[in-house]
Design a protein around this motif. Structure first.
Motif, PDB file in Angstrom:
ATOM      1  N   GLU A   1       0.956  -1.261  -0.194  1.00 57.25           N
ATOM      2  CA  GLU A   1       0.027   0.021   0.084  1.00 57.25           C
ATOM      3  C   GLU A   1       0.910   1.222   0.004  1.00 57.25           C
ATOM      4  OE1 GLU A   1      -2.586  -0.646   3.350  1.00 57.25           O
ATOM      5  OE2 GLU A   1      -3.925  -1.544   2.467  1.00 57.25           O
ATOM      6  N   GLU A   2       1.849   1.272   1.075  1.00 58.50           N
ATOM      7  CA  GLU A   2       2.791   2.576   1.008  1.00 58.50           C
ATOM      8  C   GLU A   2       3.597   2.778  -0.549  1.00 58.50           C
ATOM      9  OE1 GLU A   2       4.967   1.829   4.496  1.00 58.50           O
ATOM     10  OE2 GLU A   2       3.405   2.443   5.757  1.00 58.50           O
ATOM     11  N   ALA A   3       3.985   1.475  -1.061  1.00 56.85           N
ATOM     12  CA  ALA A   3       4.765   1.682  -2.291  1.00 56.85           C
ATOM     13  C   ALA A   3       3.839   2.212  -3.386  1.00 56.85           C
ATOM     14  CB  ALA A   3       5.060   0.371  -2.513  1.00 56.85           C
ATOM     15  N   LEU A   4       2.610   1.570  -3.457  1.00 65.22           N
ATOM     16  CA  LEU A   4       1.685   2.193  -4.357  1.00 65.22           C
ATOM     17  C   LEU A   4       1.254   3.764  -4.220  1.00 65.22           C
ATOM     18  CD1 LEU A   4      -0.768  -1.075  -4.870  1.00 65.22           C
ATOM     19  CD2 LEU A   4       0.799  -0.274  -6.576  1.00 65.22           C
ATOM     20  N   ALA A   5       1.254   4.203  -2.940  1.00 65.56           N
ATOM     21  CA  ALA A   5       0.943   5.392  -2.720  1.00 65.56           C
ATOM     22  C   ALA A   5       2.170   6.376  -3.010  1.00 65.56           C
ATOM     23  CB  ALA A   5       0.616   5.743  -1.137  1.00 65.56           C
TER      24      ALA A   5
ATOM     25  N   ALA B   1       8.884  -5.512  -7.994  1.00 62.48           N
ATOM     26  CA  ALA B   1       9.139  -5.537  -9.364  1.00 62.48           C
ATOM     27  C   ALA B   1       7.567  -4.780 -10.133  1.00 62.48           C
ATOM     28  CB  ALA B   1       9.063  -7.021 -10.055  1.00 62.48           C
ATOM     29  N   GLU B   2       7.460  -3.733 -10.643  1.00 60.06           N
ATOM     30  CA  GLU B   2       6.684  -3.302 -11.408  1.00 60.06           C
ATOM     31  C   GLU B   2       6.438  -3.456 -12.671  1.00 60.06           C
ATOM     32  OE1 GLU B   2       7.667   0.836 -10.764  1.00 60.06           O
ATOM     33  OE2 GLU B   2       7.470   0.844  -8.460  1.00 60.06           O
ATOM     34  N   VAL B   3       5.378  -3.798 -13.143  1.00 58.61           N
ATOM     35  CA  VAL B   3       4.966  -4.080 -14.506  1.00 58.61           C
ATOM     36  C   VAL B   3       4.147  -3.268 -15.175  1.00 58.61           C
ATOM     37  CG1 VAL B   3       4.263  -5.767 -16.216  1.00 58.61           C
ATOM     38  CG2 VAL B   3       5.267  -6.591 -13.986  1.00 58.61           C
ATOM     39  N   ARG B   4       4.438  -2.239 -16.171  1.00 60.26           N
ATOM     40  CA  ARG B   4       3.857  -1.378 -16.577  1.00 60.26           C
ATOM     41  C   ARG B   4       2.630  -1.818 -17.776  1.00 60.26           C
ATOM     42  NH1 ARG B   4       8.388   0.872 -14.930  1.00 60.26           N
ATOM     43  NH2 ARG B   4       9.470   0.649 -17.017  1.00 60.26           N
ATOM     44  N   ASP B   5       2.069  -0.943 -18.320  1.00 61.42           N
ATOM     45  CA  ASP B   5       1.127  -1.483 -19.369  1.00 61.42           C
ATOM     46  C   ASP B   5       1.668  -1.726 -20.413  1.00 61.42           C
ATOM     47  OD1 ASP B   5       1.614   1.040 -19.845  1.00 61.42           O
ATOM     48  OD2 ASP B   5      -0.369   1.813 -19.621  1.00 61.42           O
ATOM     49  N   ASP B   6       2.723  -1.412 -20.781  1.00 65.48           N
ATOM     50  CA  ASP B   6       3.420  -1.514 -22.000  1.00 65.48           C
ATOM     51  C   ASP B   6       4.418  -2.755 -21.913  1.00 65.48           C
ATOM     52  OD1 ASP B   6       5.527  -0.760 -20.381  1.00 65.48           O
ATOM     53  OD2 ASP B   6       6.315   0.763 -21.891  1.00 65.48           O
TER      54      ASP B   6
ATOM     55  N   CYS C   1      11.833  -0.480   0.475  1.00 67.04           N
ATOM     56  CA  CYS C   1      12.062   0.425   1.431  1.00 67.04           C
ATOM     57  C   CYS C   1      12.519   2.114   0.871  1.00 67.04           C
ATOM     58  CB  CYS C   1      13.144   0.217   2.377  1.00 67.04           C
ATOM     59  SG  CYS C   1      14.668   0.039   1.492  1.00 67.04           S
ATOM     60  N   ARG C   2      12.907   1.799  -0.642  1.00 70.26           N
ATOM     61  CA  ARG C   2      13.321   3.068  -1.167  1.00 70.26           C
ATOM     62  C   ARG C   2      12.779   3.102  -2.620  1.00 70.26           C
ATOM     63  NH1 ARG C   2      17.558   6.243   0.724  1.00 70.26           N
ATOM     64  NH2 ARG C   2      17.144   7.449  -1.448  1.00 70.26           N
ATOM     65  N   PRO C   3      11.479   3.561  -2.796  1.00 70.60           N
ATOM     66  CA  PRO C   3      11.087   3.484  -4.113  1.00 70.60           C
ATOM     67  C   PRO C   3      11.558   4.317  -5.045  1.00 70.60           C
ATOM     68  CG  PRO C   3       9.443   4.325  -2.603  1.00 70.60           C
ATOM     69  CD  PRO C   3      10.417   3.874  -1.602  1.00 70.60           C
ATOM     70  N   ASP C   4      12.538   5.212  -4.553  1.00 65.44           N
ATOM     71  CA  ASP C   4      13.117   6.447  -5.456  1.00 65.44           C
ATOM     72  C   ASP C   4      14.271   5.906  -6.180  1.00 65.44           C
ATOM     73  OD1 ASP C   4      14.152   6.118  -2.702  1.00 65.44           O
ATOM     74  OD2 ASP C   4      15.501   7.971  -3.313  1.00 65.44           O
ATOM     75  N   LEU C   5      14.801   4.542  -5.779  1.00 64.39           N
ATOM     76  CA  LEU C   5      15.931   3.914  -6.291  1.00 64.39           C
ATOM     77  C   LEU C   5      15.536   2.698  -7.293  1.00 64.39           C
ATOM     78  CD1 LEU C   5      18.300   3.633  -3.097  1.00 64.39           C
ATOM     79  CD2 LEU C   5      18.316   5.294  -4.759  1.00 64.39           C
ATOM     80  N   GLU C   6      16.290   2.371  -8.216  1.00 66.83           N
ATOM     81  CA  GLU C   6      16.118   1.315  -9.088  1.00 66.83           C
ATOM     82  C   GLU C   6      17.248   0.418  -8.972  1.00 66.83           C
ATOM     83  OE1 GLU C   6      13.853   1.967 -13.180  1.00 66.83           O
ATOM     84  OE2 GLU C   6      15.935   1.971 -13.580  1.00 66.83           O
ATOM     85  N   LEU C   7      16.704  -0.954  -8.899  1.00 65.18           N
ATOM     86  CA  LEU C   7      17.586  -2.007  -9.014  1.00 65.18           C
ATOM     87  C   LEU C   7      17.932  -2.639 -10.101  1.00 65.18           C
ATOM     88  CD1 LEU C   7      16.199  -3.878  -5.534  1.00 65.18           C
ATOM     89  CD2 LEU C   7      18.450  -2.596  -5.835  1.00 65.18           C
ATOM     90  N   LEU C   8      16.802  -2.544 -11.029  1.00 62.40           N
ATOM     91  CA  LEU C   8      16.906  -3.190 -12.502  1.00 62.40           C
ATOM     92  C   LEU C   8      15.866  -2.670 -13.069  1.00 62.40           C
ATOM     93  CD1 LEU C   8      18.330  -5.532 -13.988  1.00 62.40           C
ATOM     94  CD2 LEU C   8      16.272  -6.751 -13.522  1.00 62.40           C
ATOM     95  N   SER C   9      16.072  -2.397 -14.384  1.00 61.55           N
ATOM     96  CA  SER C   9      15.136  -1.903 -15.583  1.00 61.55           C
ATOM     97  C   SER C   9      15.349  -2.862 -16.795  1.00 61.55           C
ATOM     98  CB  SER C   9      15.540  -0.394 -16.059  1.00 61.55           C
ATOM     99  OG  SER C   9      14.509  -0.072 -17.004  1.00 61.55           O
ATOM    100  N   VAL C  10      13.845  -3.506 -16.986  1.00 55.96           N
ATOM    101  CA  VAL C  10      14.039  -4.558 -18.269  1.00 55.96           C
ATOM    102  C   VAL C  10      13.133  -4.047 -19.307  1.00 55.96           C
ATOM    103  CG1 VAL C  10      13.607  -7.028 -18.651  1.00 55.96           C
ATOM    104  CG2 VAL C  10      14.581  -6.234 -16.589  1.00 55.96           C
ATOM    105  N   ASP C  11      13.459  -3.918 -20.434  1.00 52.90           N
ATOM    106  CA  ASP C  11      12.274  -3.383 -21.509  1.00 52.90           C
ATOM    107  C   ASP C  11      11.620  -4.764 -21.900  1.00 52.90           C
ATOM    108  OD1 ASP C  11      14.033  -5.162 -23.312  1.00 52.90           O
ATOM    109  OD2 ASP C  11      15.136  -3.377 -24.023  1.00 52.90           O
TER     110      ASP C  11
END
Length: 453
Positions: free
Chosen positions: A15-19, A231-236, A245-255
């Motif tokens: 919930e906190e991450a989504l907010a 892991a966030e999966v976007r609509d594309d 704990c730190r949603p402002d940081l990115e551990l991995l980005s996959v196209d």
């Protein structure tokens, strides 16, 4: 008495991450997973810059002008005891090619006076430093992640449970996946990071100022830990993995092109999580809603959005506590409402879900964007979300210039700005919000309202 350890509240984390997630409008799935973080020690050659002490400067200047000189001659010239001269010469040996010893005494290079005029001298040392390595990629991650709260660190039981994820209390987290590490020391990335021109990035990774070289083969793995990540999966179909704990940081980005290959690295227990990263933007939500919620909620799924309608909005509890059972809210009571209220108790988790703009299903990992289908439901959603924010303000404090009526107006605008339905113009009166807040079981909220209203 020791404080009882509470298990990880995964729903609260989600919930906190989504907010806080900036890309929440495009999210279709959110998958919790144990992400390996490896602590590695490397030896770095560091160029240190130091200022000369007064006695050191006088001794070097004497040697530059009158040398070579013996220790006894330096002692007489500077008015120092012999043991002091010997100690200063010994200390100056930390700088390479500064003092040389000849048959006639000590000497210094010809450019010594020029170097002294600059005020600082440099020397090189080799020292060990600890870094955090991103297990699945071998890259560096900021040292701040090593200070994550302990309930964000999980375990992967590869023995008895065969790849099960457990929180720090040992409770099994059935909804979480896990990722195997590469067991890389991160040396390749560290060498590349030394060339970075951004000093802040280097400091975040733990690279000391003046580092010029990584000693080959010095990498030593000190320990491996598993950090809770999302892991966030976007609509594309693109994927981003961030620490919970730190949603402002990115551990991995996959196209999208590499999403299937990344899915092969993910495990649910012993098995591959193939198909886990399908965006899931369909309107099929019947499996998402718990049976206990259905007497209190009418809903419709549409393109990843959950349109909700509350049949009995006046009976949705704004708080859960003793005071709710003893008092009623006249501002939210409708004529004849009591005769139509279902007998089942209103689920606490449904109330919490309605106070957030998203609903996350724990087994399909689908993210549904919640929107009201009618104005009465919109008012409840506004009030629940507003009271949640108000509780946060009361616990964290505000300055003396805080304007509660303005805050309430702006909060309602922010809460409803993403709603595509016509109910986005619904509003809750300020006095109705105050009446609801005064019934809070949290004393901080009641005191906060008394001070600023």
């Amino acid at each position: 008495m020791a404080r009882k350890q509470r298990p990880l509240n995964l729903f609260k984390v989600i919930e906190e991450a989504l907010a806080e997630t900036a890309e929440a409008p495009t999210l279709r799935r959110l998958i919790p997973m144990a992400w390996p973080i490896i602590e590695v020690e490397h030896h770095l050659k560091v160029c240190l810059e130091e200022e000369m002490g007064v006695i050191e400067r006088h001794l070097l200047e004497a040697l530059a002008r009158f040398g070579p000189l013996t220790s006894q001659e330096l002692s007489s010239l500077l008015g120092l005891e012999m043991f002091v001269v010997d100690a200063v010469i010994h200390d100056l040996e930390r700088f390479p090619r500064v003092i040389t010893q000849k048959a006639t005494g000590y000497a210094v290079p010809s450019d010594t006076l020029d170097r002294l005029s600059r005020g600082k001298w440099t020397r090189e040392v080799v020292q060990p430093y600890a870094f955090l390595v991103n297990g699945p990629t071998g890259g560096l991650v900021p040292l701040v992640l090593g200070k994550a709260p302990r309930w964000h660190w999980v375990e992967v039981n590869l023995a008895e449970a065969g790849g099960a994820v457990e929180d720090y209390t040992g409770k099994l987290q059935r909804n979480a996946c896990w990722v195997a590490p590469l067991h890389s020391t991160g040396q390749t990335y560290l060498v590349r990071a030394l060339e970075d021109t951004d000093p802040k990035c280097k400091a975040d990774w733990g690279i000391p100022e003046g580092a010029i070289e990584v000693i080959e083969g010095s990498g030593k793995c000190l320990r491996q830990r598993w950090l809770l990540a999302l892991a966030e999966v976007r609509d594309d179909g693109a994927i981003s993995v961030r620490p919970a704990c730190r949603p402002d940081l990115e551990l991995l980005s996959v196209d999208v092109a590499h999403a299937e290959k990344f899915a092969e690295q993910i495990r649910r227990g012993k098995h591959s999580a193939y198909g886990l990263f399908q965006p899931d933007a369909s309107g099929l939500v019947a499996q998402d809603i718990p049976p206990a919620w259905k007497p209190h909620l009418e809903y419709e799924g549409k393109n990843g959005t959950l349109l909700v309608s509350l049949p009995h909005p006046a009976k949705v509890p704004l708080w859960f506590g003793k005071r709710d059972a003893e008092e009623s809210d006249d501002d939210w009571q409708e004529e004849g409402e009591a005769s139509r209220v279902p007998s089942e108790e209103f689920p606490a988790q449904l109330r919490d879900m309605l106070s957030f703009p998203h609903w996350w299903h724990p087994f399909s990992f689908a993210v549904r964007h919640i929107e009201p289908r009618d104005d009465k439901t919109a008012e409840v959603l506004l009030l629940l979300a507003g009271l949640r924010r108000l509780t946060h303000l009361a616990s964290n404090g505000v300055d003396s210039t805080f304007d509660l009526p303005t805050w309430w107006s702006e909060s309602q605008n922010r809460i409803s700005e993403a709603w595509k339905s016509d109910s986005g113009k619904a509003r809750v009166r300020f006095d109705a919000m105050l009446a609801a807040a005064r019934r809070s079981p949290d004393g901080d909220v009641v005191d906060f309202i008394s001070e600023f209203s």
